[in-house]
Each structure stands twice: as structure tokens, then as C-alpha cells.
Design a protein around this motif. Structure first.
Motif, PDB file in Angstrom:
ATOM      1  N   ALA A  88       0.942  -1.063  -0.115  1.00  0.00           N
ATOM      2  CA  ALA A  88       0.089  -0.080  -0.228  1.00  0.00           C
ATOM      3  C   ALA A  88       0.876   1.306  -0.015  1.00  0.00           C
ATOM      4  N   CYS A  89       0.406   1.992  -0.940  1.00  0.00           N
ATOM      5  CA  CYS A  89       1.191   3.408  -0.926  1.00  0.00           C
ATOM      6  C   CYS A  89       0.410   4.596  -1.793  1.00  0.00           C
ATOM      7  N   PRO A  90       0.760   5.749  -1.647  1.00  0.00           N
ATOM      8  CA  PRO A  90       0.399   6.727  -2.951  1.00  0.00           C
ATOM      9  C   PRO A  90       0.782   6.595  -4.019  1.00  0.00           C
ATOM     10  N   LEU A  91       0.158   6.485  -4.984  1.00  0.00           N
ATOM     11  CA  LEU A  91       0.441   6.500  -6.517  1.00  0.00           C
ATOM     12  C   LEU A  91       0.263   8.071  -7.020  1.00  0.00           C
ATOM     13  N   PHE A  92       1.443   8.588  -7.500  1.00  0.00           N
ATOM     14  CA  PHE A  92       1.374  10.132  -8.116  1.00  0.00           C
ATOM     15  C   PHE A  92       1.183   9.937  -9.461  1.00  0.00           C
ATOM     16  N   VAL A  93       0.123  10.657 -10.278  1.00  0.00           N
ATOM     17  CA  VAL A  93       0.070  10.726 -11.624  1.00  0.00           C
ATOM     18  C   VAL A  93      -0.513  12.034 -12.010  1.00  0.00           C
ATOM     19  N   ALA A  94      -0.017  12.551 -12.957  1.00  0.00           N
ATOM     20  CA  ALA A  94      -0.742  13.826 -13.328  1.00  0.00           C
ATOM     21  C   ALA A  94      -0.540  14.863 -12.366  1.00  0.00           C
ATOM     22  N   GLY A  95       0.212  15.128 -11.323  1.00  0.00           N
ATOM     23  CA  GLY A  95       0.488  15.924 -10.260  1.00  0.00           C
ATOM     24  C   GLY A  95      -0.448  15.627  -9.025  1.00  0.00           C
ATOM     25  N   ARG A  96      -1.141  14.533  -9.160  1.00  0.00           N
ATOM     26  CA  ARG A  96      -2.126  13.887  -7.991  1.00  0.00           C
ATOM     27  C   ARG A  96      -1.630  12.899  -7.533  1.00  0.00           C
ATOM     28  N   PHE A 108      -2.836   9.140  -5.243  1.00  0.00           N
ATOM     29  CA  PHE A 108      -4.263   8.589  -5.092  1.00  0.00           C
ATOM     30  C   PHE A 108      -3.810   7.199  -4.300  1.00  0.00           C
ATOM     31  N   ASP A 109      -4.235   7.045  -3.285  1.00  0.00           N
ATOM     32  CA  ASP A 109      -4.010   5.888  -2.324  1.00  0.00           C
ATOM     33  C   ASP A 109      -4.293   4.718  -3.223  1.00  0.00           C
ATOM     34  N   CYS A 110      -3.609   3.520  -3.194  1.00  0.00           N
ATOM     35  CA  CYS A 110      -3.849   2.406  -3.919  1.00  0.00           C
ATOM     36  C   CYS A 110      -2.982   1.177  -3.192  1.00  0.00           C
ATOM     37  N   ARG A 111      -3.569   0.167  -3.675  1.00  0.00           N
ATOM     38  CA  ARG A 111      -2.919  -1.372  -3.078  1.00  0.00           C
ATOM     39  C   ARG A 111      -2.301  -1.734  -4.472  1.00  0.00           C
ATOM     40  N   LEU A 112      -1.037  -2.331  -4.458  1.00  0.00           N
ATOM     41  CA  LEU A 112      -0.386  -2.944  -5.624  1.00  0.00           C
ATOM     42  C   LEU A 112       0.028  -4.359  -5.335  1.00  0.00           C
ATOM     43  N   LEU A 113      -0.558  -5.261  -6.082  1.00  0.00           N
ATOM     44  CA  LEU A 113      -0.337  -6.994  -5.883  1.00  0.00           C
ATOM     45  C   LEU A 113       1.088  -7.268  -6.469  1.00  0.00           C
ATOM     46  N   LEU A 114       1.949  -7.874  -5.387  1.00  0.00           N
ATOM     47  CA  LEU A 114       3.362  -8.338  -5.742  1.00  0.00           C
ATOM     48  C   LEU A 114       3.088  -9.580  -6.025  1.00  0.00           C
ATOM     49  N   GLN A 115       3.059  -9.969  -7.317  1.00  0.00           N
ATOM     50  CA  GLN A 115       2.805 -11.408  -7.750  1.00  0.00           C
ATOM     51  C   GLN A 115       3.762 -12.504  -6.931  1.00  0.00           C
ATOM     52  N   GLU A 116       5.101 -12.165  -6.898  1.00  0.00           N
ATOM     53  CA  GLU A 116       6.088 -13.257  -6.510  1.00  0.00           C
ATOM     54  C   GLU A 116       6.189 -12.945  -4.978  1.00  0.00           C
ATOM     55  N   LEU A 176      -8.365   3.176  -3.712  1.00  0.00           N
ATOM     56  CA  LEU A 176      -9.000   3.041  -2.875  1.00  0.00           C
ATOM     57  C   LEU A 176     -10.185   3.982  -3.055  1.00  0.00           C
ATOM     58  N   CYS A 177     -10.208   4.933  -4.021  1.00  0.00           N
ATOM     59  CA  CYS A 177     -11.324   5.602  -4.557  1.00  0.00           C
ATOM     60  C   CYS A 177     -11.109   5.687  -6.189  1.00  0.00           C
ATOM     61  N   PRO A 178     -11.527   4.355  -6.503  1.00  0.00           N
ATOM     62  CA  PRO A 178     -11.290   4.150  -8.053  1.00  0.00           C
ATOM     63  C   PRO A 178     -11.726   5.337  -9.106  1.00  0.00           C
ATOM     64  N   GLU A 179     -13.119   5.526  -8.717  1.00  0.00           N
ATOM     65  CA  GLU A 179     -13.675   6.845  -9.714  1.00  0.00           C
ATOM     66  C   GLU A 179     -13.054   7.959 -10.003  1.00  0.00           C
ATOM     67  N   GLU A 180     -12.435   8.667  -8.591  1.00  0.00           N
ATOM     68  CA  GLU A 180     -11.641   9.631  -8.816  1.00  0.00           C
ATOM     69  C   GLU A 180     -10.464   9.380  -9.429  1.00  0.00           C
ATOM     70  N   ALA A 181      -9.515   8.311  -8.981  1.00  0.00           N
ATOM     71  CA  ALA A 181      -8.335   7.935  -9.674  1.00  0.00           C
ATOM     72  C   ALA A 181      -8.481   7.690 -11.272  1.00  0.00           C
ATOM     73  N   LEU A 182      -9.611   7.005 -11.762  1.00  0.00           N
ATOM     74  CA  LEU A 182      -9.635   6.664 -13.087  1.00  0.00           C
ATOM     75  C   LEU A 182     -10.028   7.780 -14.117  1.00  0.00           C
ATOM     76  N   ALA A 183     -10.627   8.797 -13.398  1.00  0.00           N
ATOM     77  CA  ALA A 183     -10.824  10.098 -14.079  1.00  0.00           C
ATOM     78  C   ALA A 183      -9.460  10.833 -14.542  1.00  0.00           C
ATOM     79  N   THR A 184      -8.263  10.474 -13.941  1.00  0.00           N
ATOM     80  CA  THR A 184      -7.158  11.093 -14.090  1.00  0.00           C
ATOM     81  C   THR A 184      -6.011   9.948 -14.991  1.00  0.00           C
ATOM     82  N   VAL A 185      -5.903   8.944 -14.562  1.00  0.00           N
ATOM     83  CA  VAL A 185      -5.172   7.899 -15.021  1.00  0.00           C
ATOM     84  C   VAL A 185      -5.371   7.611 -16.377  1.00  0.00           C
ATOM     85  N   ASN A 186      -4.341   7.588 -17.191  1.00  0.00           N
ATOM     86  CA  ASN A 186      -4.573   7.203 -18.695  1.00  0.00           C
ATOM     87  C   ASN A 186      -3.245   6.395 -19.086  1.00  0.00           C
TER      88      ASN A 186
END
Length: 108
Positions: free
Chosen positions: A31-39, A41-49, A65-75
């Protein structure tokens, strides 16, 4: 582990010498913040190994954690960074749910 994901990113974790973490990340979910386009977003990353080694690159599924908000920015193609009090990884968005099919990392 099954995890709903919103995007897939390709990131390279900075080594300690590059100003990254002091040690590898161990565990299935990170778990950590992911920065994109200057913003941030709290997220969870799956470490497959179950581990992310500093200095190495990975394709990781991301659940916001708030996909609606993040997906409006993430491309697809957007630069991203992972944050832990400082930048610990840099990369790009490979896939966003609802966009073209992703044919990357195994098991996603």
C-alpha cells in the motif's frame, strides 16, 4: 490471491543508492500513494511473487481506494511514481480497466 484491479503499471523500484528504500518490499500486497498527473491516489499493488527487489522493474496490478476519482485522471502511457515519504519507484501506466485488453503479467 485474488484482487480486483483498476490499472496495471510498469515501475522500476529505485535502489538505495538512487534514493529509494533501504530494503526490498516483502509481502503479497503493498500500500502506498501513486502519483500521476500531479495528483496522489491511495492504492494497493499486488506483488505476484511476494517481493519487489530494489533496482528491478515489475508490471503490477493496482487497486485504487477511490477508483472513480483515480480513473478520471489515470491514462495509458501516463508517468507514475510510488511514494513512501519520498519517490521509491517510477514508471508508466500500461493498462486501465475499460480500455483495450491487457496482455501482460501472468496471472492478472
Amino acid at each position: 490471491m485474488t484482487m480486483r484491479f483498476d490499472a496495471v503499471v510498469s515501475v522500476r523500484f529505485l535502489s538505495s543508492a538512487e534514493g529509494g528504500r533501504r530494503g526490498d518490499i516483502v509481502g503479497q500486497v503493498y500500500a502506498c500513494p501513486l502519483f500521476v498527473a500531479g495528483r496522489a491516489f491511495d492504492c494497493r499493488l499486488l506483488l505476484q511473487e511476494g517481493r519487489a527487489v530494489l533496482g528491478e522493474s515489475y508490471e503490477l496490478p493496482v487497486a485504487f481506494l477511490c477508483p472513480e476519482e483515480a480513473l478520471a485522471t489515470v491514462n495509458v502511457g501516463a508517468d507514475v511514481s510510488l511514494w513512501e515519504g519520498k519517490t521509491i519507484a517510477r514508471g508508466r501506466v500500461l493498462h486501465v480497466m475499460g480500455s483495450e485488453p491487457f496482455r501482460g503479467a501472468k496471472g492478472i
